[in-house]
Design an enzyme around this catalytic site. Structure first.
Site, PDB file in Angstrom:
ATOM      1  CG  ASP A  32      -1.940   0.970   1.244  1.00  0.00           C
ATOM      2  OD1 ASP A  32      -1.803   1.985   1.083  1.00  0.00           O
ATOM      3  OD2 ASP A  32      -3.154   0.501   1.291  1.00  0.00           O
ATOM      4  CG  ASN A  87     -12.484  -1.347   4.005  1.00  0.00           C
ATOM      5  OD1 ASN A  87     -12.820  -1.814   4.995  1.00  0.00           O
ATOM      6  ND2 ASN A  87     -11.337  -1.167   3.818  1.00  0.00           N
ATOM      7  N   GLY A  93     -15.808   2.085   4.143  1.00  0.00           N
ATOM      8  CA  GLY A  93     -14.460   2.584   4.032  1.00  0.00           C
ATOM      9  C   GLY A  93     -13.787   2.173   2.750  1.00  0.00           C
ATOM     10  CG  HIS A 100      -8.302  -3.589  -1.996  1.00  0.00           C
ATOM     11  ND1 HIS A 100      -9.586  -2.868  -2.754  1.00  0.00           N
ATOM     12  CD2 HIS A 100      -8.087  -2.753  -0.956  1.00  0.00           C
ATOM     13  CE1 HIS A 100      -9.797  -1.906  -1.806  1.00  0.00           C
ATOM     14  NE2 HIS A 100      -8.910  -1.857  -0.804  1.00  0.00           N
TER      15      HIS A 100
END
Length: 116
Positions: A32, A87, A93, A100
């Site tokens: 990320d 999520n 969110g 993912h």
């Protein structure tokens, strides 16, 4: 099937650079860009699905979650423990609407922390 306007589809195709952690014929995993933990890796299916409730074939969904163990091994968090998170939808969110799985670890977590 991929979408031209999807950030993660562009990453999978190599149009946007990423720090690849793992890849096979079904999934692509990368770190990320705004990590919330020392280890924060995203695993995405190579086929585009908006979220986990998008009618994903069982084989692809199973392969996506089988990749979690591989990523945890590669990132060195399997033995110490890690969190997986998906999520689904804006209210939960989700900010990139390509399914993912987050793999988070590398430090102790507060199990009651609603932000993770």
């Amino acid at each position: 099937m991929q979408r031209d306007d999807c950030l993660f589809c562009k990453i999978i195709r190599g149009e946007i650079p990423s720090s690849k952690v793992y890849e096979d014929e079904y999934v692509y995993a990368f770190d990320d860009v705004s990590p919330q933990m020392p280890v924060h890796t995203l695993i995405v299916p190579k086929n585009h699905y908006d979220n986990i409730a998008a009618g994903i074939p069982v084989e692809e969904l199973g392969h996506l979650f089988a990749a979690v163990e591989k990523v945890a091994d590669i990132k060195g968090v399997r033995e110490q423990g890690f969190r997986t998170l998906v999520n689904t939808g804006a209210h939960a969110g989700q900010t990139v609407f390509h399914l993912h799985v987050h793999v988070l670890g590398g430090a102790p977590m507060n199990s009651g922390d609603p932000s993770l």
